[in-house]
Design a protein around this motif. Structure first.
Motif, short mmCIF file in Angstrom:
data_model
loop_
_atom_site.label_atom_id
_atom_site.label_comp_id
_atom_site.label_asym_id
_atom_site.label_seq_id
_atom_site.Cartn_x
_atom_site.Cartn_y
_atom_site.Cartn_z
N VAL A 7 0.83 -1.19 0.00
CA VAL A 7 0.00 0.00 0.00
C VAL A 7 0.86 1.23 0.00
O VAL A 7 1.99 1.23 0.44
CB VAL A 7 -0.93 0.02 1.25
N PRO A 8 0.33 2.34 -0.52
CA PRO A 8 1.09 3.58 -0.49
C PRO A 8 1.28 4.05 0.94
O PRO A 8 0.41 3.91 1.78
CB PRO A 8 0.18 4.55 -1.28
N SER A 9 2.44 4.60 1.22
CA SER A 9 2.69 5.14 2.55
C SER A 9 1.96 6.45 2.76
O SER A 9 1.68 6.83 3.88
CB SER A 9 4.20 5.34 2.75
N ASN A 10 1.63 7.12 1.69
CA ASN A 10 0.91 8.38 1.80
C ASN A 10 -0.58 8.10 1.81
O ASN A 10 -1.16 7.67 0.81
CB ASN A 10 1.29 9.28 0.61
N SER A 13 -2.80 10.01 -0.76
CA SER A 13 -2.67 9.44 -2.10
C SER A 13 -3.46 8.15 -2.20
O SER A 13 -4.15 7.91 -3.20
CB SER A 13 -1.20 9.19 -2.41
N PHE A 14 -3.39 7.32 -1.18
CA PHE A 14 -4.15 6.07 -1.16
C PHE A 14 -5.65 6.35 -1.22
O PHE A 14 -6.39 5.69 -1.96
CB PHE A 14 -3.81 5.30 0.12
N ARG A 15 -6.12 7.32 -0.46
CA ARG A 15 -7.55 7.63 -0.44
C ARG A 15 -8.02 8.14 -1.80
O ARG A 15 -9.09 7.78 -2.27
CB ARG A 15 -7.84 8.66 0.65
N ARG A 16 -7.20 8.99 -2.44
CA ARG A 16 -7.57 9.48 -3.78
C ARG A 16 -7.66 8.34 -4.78
O ARG A 16 -8.60 8.27 -5.58
CB ARG A 16 -6.53 10.51 -4.26
N GLN A 17 -6.67 7.44 -4.76
CA GLN A 17 -6.67 6.32 -5.70
C GLN A 17 -7.88 5.42 -5.46
O GLN A 17 -8.53 4.97 -6.42
CB GLN A 17 -5.38 5.53 -5.55
N ALA A 18 -8.18 5.14 -4.20
CA ALA A 18 -9.32 4.28 -3.89
C ALA A 18 -10.63 4.91 -4.38
O ALA A 18 -11.50 4.23 -4.93
CB ALA A 18 -9.39 4.02 -2.39
#
Length: 426
Positions: A7-10, A13-18
Motif C-alpha cells: 500500500v502507499p505510505s501516503n 494518495s491512497f484515499r484518492r486512488q481508492a
C-alpha cells in the motif's frame, strides 16, 4: 500479502486512488447494465438475482466512497493493505457472480474482471500478488465456459476464454510495468527535490553569511575613516607646535567626524533593530503635511520646493512614526538629488485595497549599473551619507506588509512609491 509494501505510505494518495477506482467501478457497472438492457433481444432481461447483485454492489460501493471521504484519521499501513486485499477479492467475486447470474454463455460481464486486476497491478503489491489475481480470474473465466458447455464441449469457446485470460495477463503486466516506471521516476523526482531543497538551504545560509560579511565590511569601512580622521586631527591638535587657529580647525574636524559616526550608528540601529509596527489610525493628508514640515528647512537650504497632493483624504492603519521616518528618508534623498529651484512632489492616494505614497523629483535618473544596489545597506552614490536611508525605508514598508519600489527612472521624473496594504486594527 506484504502489508508494508502493498500500500502507499501516503494515506491521502491512497484515499484518492481508492476513490478513483470506486468511481470507475460504478461507471463500468452502469455501462454494462445499460448494454444488457439495450440488447434484451439477444441477452434477455436481467435476472432478478443479477439486479439484486448490482443493487447491492452499487450501495456497497457508494457507502465505501462516503466512508473514505469522511475518515477523520489516516489508516495504518496494515489497514490499507487489508482494504486493498478486500477490494481485489470482492471485485473478482462480483465479476464472477455477475457473469454466472447473467445466464448468458458469452457474458459481457466478464469485463468486470479487468478492474480488480488493474487495482492489484497498480498497487504496491509484489508482482506475484498481481499474477495470483490474474490466475484466479482466468480460472473463474474458464470455469464459466465449462459450466455452460460441459454437456456439449465447444473447443472454440475454450479458445476464446483462453484469449480473454491472455488479455488479463497482458493488462496486468502492462499496468504493473507502467506503475513501476512511474513510481521509480517519482522517487527520482522526490530525491531531486530533496537535494534541491538542501542546496537551496545551503545557498541561503551562505548568502546570509555573505550578507553579514558585506555588512560588517561596510560598517568597518564607514567607521574606520572617521576614526582615523579623528585620531589624526586630535594628535595634530595636541602638538605644541600647532597654531591656535589650526588647532580649532582640527578640533572642528574631529567634532564633525564624531557627529557623522553618531549618525551612522543611529541609522544602523534603526535598520538592524526594526521593531514591529505599532498600528493606529492616521490620515493621509496629515502624514504628508508632517513630512513636509520636517524637511522644509532642509529643502530651503537646498533651494527646493516641497509640494503635497492628496486628492482624497482618507484614514489608514499604520505605525505613523515608522511611516514618517520612511517618507522623510525618501524625501531627503529626493532633495539631495534635485537641482536648485526645482520641486519635489509628495502624493498620497488610495488604490484598491492599498495606500500609495509617491515621492517624485526632477533629477537625473539612477545609473543602470547601480540600479540593482540602491536598496542595499551602506550603498550610496553621495559624497556624504550612510547609505541606509532607502534600506530603512524598504524595511519599514515590508514590516507593514507593503513594498517600496522605484517606479520611474526617467530624466526629469524620478519616482519612488511606498505601498501599504489596507489593514484593520485588532
Amino acid at each position: 500479502m506484504n502489508r508494508g509494501s502493498a500500500v502507499p505510505s501516503n494515506f491521502e494518495s491512497f484515499r484518492r486512488q481508492a476513490a478513483i477506482w470506486i468511481q470507475l467501478s460504478l461507471l463500468v457497472m452502469a455501462a454494462l447494465m445499460a448494454v444488457h438492457v439495450g440488447f434484451t433481444r439477444v441477452m434477455g432481461y436481467p435476472s432478478q438475482g443479477l439486479v439484486i447483485l448490482f443493487a447491492a454492489r452499487f450501495i456497497e460501493q457508494l457507502g465505501e466512497l462516503v466512508w473514505l471521504q469522511n475518515l477523520k484519521s489516516p489508516l495504518s499501513e496494515s489497514a490499507m493493505g487489508r482494504y486493498l486485499l478486500a477490494t481485489v477479492i470482492l471485485g473478482v467475486g462480483f465479476a464472477f457472480a455477475a457473469s454466472m447470474l447473467s445466464n448468458v454463455q458469452e457474458s459481457h460481464y466478464a469485463a468486470l474482471m479487468v478492474l480488480p486486476i488493474i487495482v492489484a497491478a497498480a498497487s504496491h503489491a509484489p508482482l506475484w500478488i498481481t499474477l495470483l489475481t490474474v490466475g484466479v480470474s482466468g480460472c473463474l473465466t474458464i470455469f464459466q465456459v465449462w459450466y455452460f458447455y460441459w454437456r456439449e464441449p465447444h473447443l472454440t469457446e475454450y479458445y476464446e476464454a483462453a484469449t480473454v485470460v491472455l488479455i488479463y495477463v497482458v493488462v496486468a503486466l502492462v499496468v504493473h510495468l507502467l506503475v513501476t516506471m512511474l513510481r521509480h521516476r517519482e522517487q527520482v523526482l522526490e530525491q531531486s527535490v530533496a537535494e534541491l531543497a538542501q542546496t537551496q538551504d545551503r545557498l541561503v545560509v551562505e548568502e546570509k553569511l555573505a550578507a553579514v560579511g558585506r555588512l560588517a565590511s561596510a560598517i568597518a569601512h564607514e567607521i574606520r575613516n572617521p576614526v582615523s580622521t579623528i585620531s589624526s586631527s586630535l594628535e595634530s591638535a595636541s602638538s605644541e607646535s600647532c597654531a591656535p587657529g589650526l588647532r580649532d580647525e582640527l578640533l572642528g574636524i574631529a567634532r564633525n567626524e564624531a557627529h557623522r559616526m553618531e549618525v551612522l550608528t543611529t541609522d544602523f540601529l534603526s535598520y538592524a533593530r526594526q521593531r514591529p509596527p505599532e498600528l493606529r489610525r492616521t490620515q493621509l493628508a496629515l502624514t504628508l503635511d508632517y513630512v513636509r514640515d520636517v524637511v522644509q528647512g532642509y529643502a530651503l537650504a537646498a533651494r527646493v520646493r516641497i509640494e503635497t497632493i492628496c486628492a482624497q483624504d482618507d484614514a489608514f492603519t499604520c505605525d505613523p512614526f515608522q511611516i514618517y521616518q520612511a517618507l522623510i528618508n525618501l524625501t531627503r534623498n529626493a532633495i539631495d538629488a534635485s537641482s536648485p529651484d526645482s520641486a519635489i512632489v509628495l502624493r498620497a492616494e488610495r488604490k484598491g485595497q492599498a495606500f500609495v505614497f509617491g515621492i517624485e523629483n526632477a533629477g537625473e535618473p539612477v545609473p543602470d549599473d547601480v540600479l540593482h544596489r540602491i536598496f542595499e545597506p551602506f550603498f550610496t552614490t553621495k559624497s556624504s551619507g550612510t547609505g541606509l536611508g532607502l534600506a530603512i525605508a524598504r524595511k519599514i514598508a515590508e514590516g507593514h506588509g507593503g513594498s517600496l519600489e522605484l517606479v520611474s527612472n526617467l530624466p526629469g521624473q524620478i519616482r519612488f512609491e511606498l505601498t501599504i496594504p489596507n489593514m484593520e486594527l485588532a
